[in-house]
Design a protein around this motif. Structure first.
Motif, PDB file in Angstrom:
ATOM      1  N   MET A  93     -23.264   9.776  30.639  1.00 19.89           N
ATOM      2  CA  MET A  93     -23.087  11.030  29.780  1.00 19.89           C
ATOM      3  C   MET A  93     -22.564  12.030  30.472  1.00 19.89           C
ATOM      4  O   MET A  93     -23.005  13.222  30.181  1.00 19.89           O
ATOM      5  CB  MET A  93     -24.204  11.160  28.722  1.00 19.89           C
ATOM      6  CG  MET A  93     -24.374  10.281  27.603  1.00 19.89           C
ATOM      7  SD  MET A  93     -22.955   9.779  26.461  1.00 19.89           S
ATOM      8  CE  MET A  93     -23.150  11.202  25.447  1.00 19.89           C
ATOM      9  N   LYS A 112     -21.463  17.946  21.358  1.00 15.36           N
ATOM     10  CA  LYS A 112     -20.368  17.634  20.635  1.00 15.36           C
ATOM     11  C   LYS A 112     -20.891  16.772  19.719  1.00 15.36           C
ATOM     12  O   LYS A 112     -21.663  16.185  19.623  1.00 15.36           O
ATOM     13  CB  LYS A 112     -19.411  16.682  21.567  1.00 15.36           C
ATOM     14  CG  LYS A 112     -18.979  17.391  22.938  1.00 15.36           C
ATOM     15  CD  LYS A 112     -17.704  16.451  23.556  1.00 15.36           C
ATOM     16  CE  LYS A 112     -17.242  17.392  24.611  1.00 15.36           C
ATOM     17  NZ  LYS A 112     -18.061  17.829  25.952  1.00 15.36           N
ATOM     18  N   GLN A 165     -18.051   8.661  25.509  1.00 15.75           N
ATOM     19  CA  GLN A 165     -18.818   9.031  26.829  1.00 15.75           C
ATOM     20  C   GLN A 165     -19.769   8.031  27.146  1.00 15.75           C
ATOM     21  O   GLN A 165     -19.994   8.116  28.350  1.00 15.75           O
ATOM     22  CB  GLN A 165     -19.539  10.271  26.393  1.00 15.75           C
ATOM     23  CG  GLN A 165     -18.507  11.704  26.028  1.00 15.75           C
ATOM     24  CD  GLN A 165     -19.390  12.845  25.877  1.00 15.75           C
ATOM     25  OE1 GLN A 165     -20.712  12.908  25.669  1.00 15.75           O
ATOM     26  NE2 GLN A 165     -18.902  14.050  26.030  1.00 15.75           N
ATOM     27  N   HIS A 166     -20.338   7.380  26.252  1.00 15.68           N
ATOM     28  CA  HIS A 166     -21.202   6.337  26.606  1.00 15.68           C
ATOM     29  C   HIS A 166     -20.776   5.099  27.714  1.00 15.68           C
ATOM     30  O   HIS A 166     -21.597   4.664  28.367  1.00 15.68           O
ATOM     31  CB  HIS A 166     -21.837   5.765  25.011  1.00 15.68           C
ATOM     32  CG  HIS A 166     -23.070   4.750  25.490  1.00 15.68           C
ATOM     33  ND1 HIS A 166     -24.077   5.141  26.361  1.00 15.68           N
ATOM     34  CD2 HIS A 166     -23.431   3.492  24.994  1.00 15.68           C
ATOM     35  CE1 HIS A 166     -25.082   4.098  26.419  1.00 15.68           C
ATOM     36  NE2 HIS A 166     -24.508   3.240  25.716  1.00 15.68           N
ATOM     37  N   SER A 210     -28.098  17.842  17.614  1.00 10.58           N
ATOM     38  CA  SER A 210     -26.685  18.206  18.208  1.00 10.58           C
ATOM     39  C   SER A 210     -25.842  18.321  16.994  1.00 10.58           C
ATOM     40  O   SER A 210     -26.127  18.076  15.835  1.00 10.58           O
ATOM     41  CB  SER A 210     -26.431  16.937  18.969  1.00 10.58           C
ATOM     42  OG  SER A 210     -26.973  16.740  20.098  1.00 10.58           O
ATOM     43  N   ASP A 263     -21.919   8.043  19.769  1.00  9.54           N
ATOM     44  CA  ASP A 263     -21.189   6.893  20.538  1.00  9.54           C
ATOM     45  C   ASP A 263     -21.951   5.561  20.143  1.00  9.54           C
ATOM     46  O   ASP A 263     -22.799   5.472  20.670  1.00  9.54           O
ATOM     47  CB  ASP A 263     -20.987   7.296  22.067  1.00  9.54           C
ATOM     48  CG  ASP A 263     -20.180   6.204  22.702  1.00  9.54           C
ATOM     49  OD1 ASP A 263     -19.821   5.290  22.181  1.00  9.54           O
ATOM     50  OD2 ASP A 263     -19.490   6.956  23.661  1.00  9.54           O
ATOM     51  N   SER A 265     -29.047  12.697  28.737  1.00 11.23           N
ATOM     52  CA  SER A 265     -28.583  11.235  28.056  1.00 11.23           C
ATOM     53  C   SER A 265     -29.593  10.393  28.112  1.00 11.23           C
ATOM     54  O   SER A 265     -29.738   9.532  27.056  1.00 11.23           O
ATOM     55  CB  SER A 265     -27.590  10.790  29.074  1.00 11.23           C
ATOM     56  OG  SER A 265     -28.198  10.249  30.221  1.00 11.23           O
ATOM     57  N   SER A 305     -14.053  11.097  23.718  1.00 10.05           N
ATOM     58  CA  SER A 305     -14.655  10.568  22.579  1.00 10.05           C
ATOM     59  C   SER A 305     -15.281   9.434  22.676  1.00 10.05           C
ATOM     60  O   SER A 305     -15.935   8.822  21.901  1.00 10.05           O
ATOM     61  CB  SER A 305     -13.785  10.494  21.571  1.00 10.05           C
ATOM     62  OG  SER A 305     -12.675   9.865  21.780  1.00 10.05           O
ATOM     63  N   SER A 357     -24.265  12.587  21.463  1.00  4.66           N
ATOM     64  CA  SER A 357     -23.756  13.688  22.402  1.00  4.66           C
ATOM     65  C   SER A 357     -24.609  14.882  22.105  1.00  4.66           C
ATOM     66  O   SER A 357     -25.172  15.161  21.041  1.00  4.66           O
ATOM     67  CB  SER A 357     -22.406  13.980  22.244  1.00  4.66           C
ATOM     68  OG  SER A 357     -21.950  14.908  22.915  1.00  4.66           O
TER      69      SER A 357
END
Length: 392
Positions: free
Chosen positions: A306, A95, A270-271, A50, A99, A66, A268, A92
């Motif tokens: 996610m 991105k 997401q988790h 990623s 996280d 995820s 920022s 991510s």
């Protein structure tokens, strides 16, 4: 033109519950990545592949979901009466960030086995045959987890006949106990309410249970958002408008929970929190084609991780489900028929899962005592992962 060669880092690729991740011992990481910061994040991003604008993670170990874009760092515990410190990083997919805001309950099932196999658990704590009790310090949320790892002839037993919906093949059963699982140091119900009226622009005002247990989770009623609770992944993940709606619910729920101060911050983070919808039992066909009968479950739950509907259920969200079900008045408890209960079996897209939980009121506030569930885990591959030497 000179290119920096690849380096190799000792690693183990493991399945834990319905997730997969790349496991590292802290002192096996390159020196710059042994401490939190940009170097560590960049290393893990490159290992997983990623950020990938194609969303496939072809050039890394991630599986483009995820559930399979995860990393774990373990070390001998610095906490009294614990064996191993467990740090989880949710990577991510598209991105450039990792996280660190929460735990992965599924991969927790693999932590004990990895710790035993890599010498992080003292030999005197491992029986020749029987169960090894591994005391895990979950460093993301600063909580204790107990893993009961089966041992045969002095080695971790991975094979067995325990079946887990969402996992194709049977394996050895690992019981996991999440002690005092309220996430972080705040109240289990951050608003002080078992049910809130959550105002979501463009969606409306929804009844919601906002709970910190296992992982911060926002529960809403399926019927309030146009669903039955029997949906499979394609019904949600193929609907861009639905995904955007769930993200809006998640962002505004996060604000009410005090996790973020503005909607923009949700991108920022997401988790956490997770968002899930619940419904009373009804018959449905799981993703494997197996029929789940209404009589076999207490309620139905679908959860997003996610930004996508999870193929089964996150372990930490299962803790939230079990804890909320144990507390009369929450939406989860109502969907399960109300009343007091110490365990709940819920239907998810891949089948069913049972989770036990204990909760009690102290000084007028609910607190989670523990949650218990069974998972399984096994090593898929071990050796080294390779990354370009200038990637972190």
């Amino acid at each position: 033109m000179t290119h920096v060669p690849q380096i190799r880092v000792p690693a183990t690729y493991m399945r834990g519950g319905t997730s997969k991740g790349v496991f590292f011992k802290l002192d096996d990481l390159p020196e710059a990545a042994q401490v939190p910061g940009e170097a560590r994040d960049q290393l893990l991003l490159r290992v997983i592949g990623s950020p990938d604008p194609y969303g496939k993670q072809i050039d890394g170990m991630g599986g483009a979901t995820s559930s399979t874009s995860k990393t774990v760092i373990l070390a001998k515990s610095q906490q009294p009466d614990h064996d191993v410190d467990y740090l989880f990083g949710q990577v991510s997919i598209d991105k450039p960030f990792v996280d660190w805001s929460g735990n992965c309950g599924n991969l927790t099932a693999a932590v004990g086995a990895f710790a035993i196999n890599t010498g992080l658990v003292s030999e005197e704590r491992i029986p020749d045959n029987g169960i090894a009790t591994v005391r895990i310090w979950q460093a993301n949320i600063r909580k204790t987890i107990i893993a009961q790892v089966p041992i045969t002839n002095g080695s971790v037993q991975e094979t067995g006949d325990f079946e887990l919906d969402g996992v194709t093949f049977p394996a050895a059963e690992v019981q996991v106990e999440f002690m005092d699982p309220a996430d972080g140091d705040g109240a289990m119900f951050p608003t002080g309410n078992l049910v809130d009226d959550l105002e979501v622009p463009g969606v409306g005002t929804l009844k919601a249970t906002l709970i910190n247990a296992g992982i911060p989770t926002i529960f809403v009623n399926a019927e309030d958002i146009g669903y039955q609770g029997t949906e499979l992944q394609e019904a949600i993940n193929g609907d861009a408008e639905a995904l955007a709606r769930f993200e809006t619910i998640r962002a505004h729920g996060a604000i009410r929970m005090g996790l973020i101060s503005s909607v923009d911050e949700a991108a920022s983070r997401q988790h956490t929190p997770k968002v899930a919808f619940v419904a009373p039992p009804r018959d449905y066909v799981s993703s494997s084609g197996k029929t789940v009968a209404a009589a076999d479950v207490d309620l139905l739950v679908r959860a997003l991780s996610m930004g996508k509907l999870h193929h089964a259920m996150m372990g930490t969200a299962a803790v939230a489900i079990g804890t909320a079900a144990a507390i009369p008045g929450t939406l989860v408890n109502q969907a399960a028929g109300g009343g007091e209960r110490s365990a709940v079996r819920f239907g998810h897209p891949s089948g069913t899962l049972k989770v036990g939980a204990e909760a009690a009121q102290r000084d007028g506030e609910w607190t989670a005592i523990k949650a218990i569930m069974s998972r399984s885990a096994r090593i898929l591959m071990e050796g080294w992962v390779r990354v370009p030497g200038d990637s972190f």
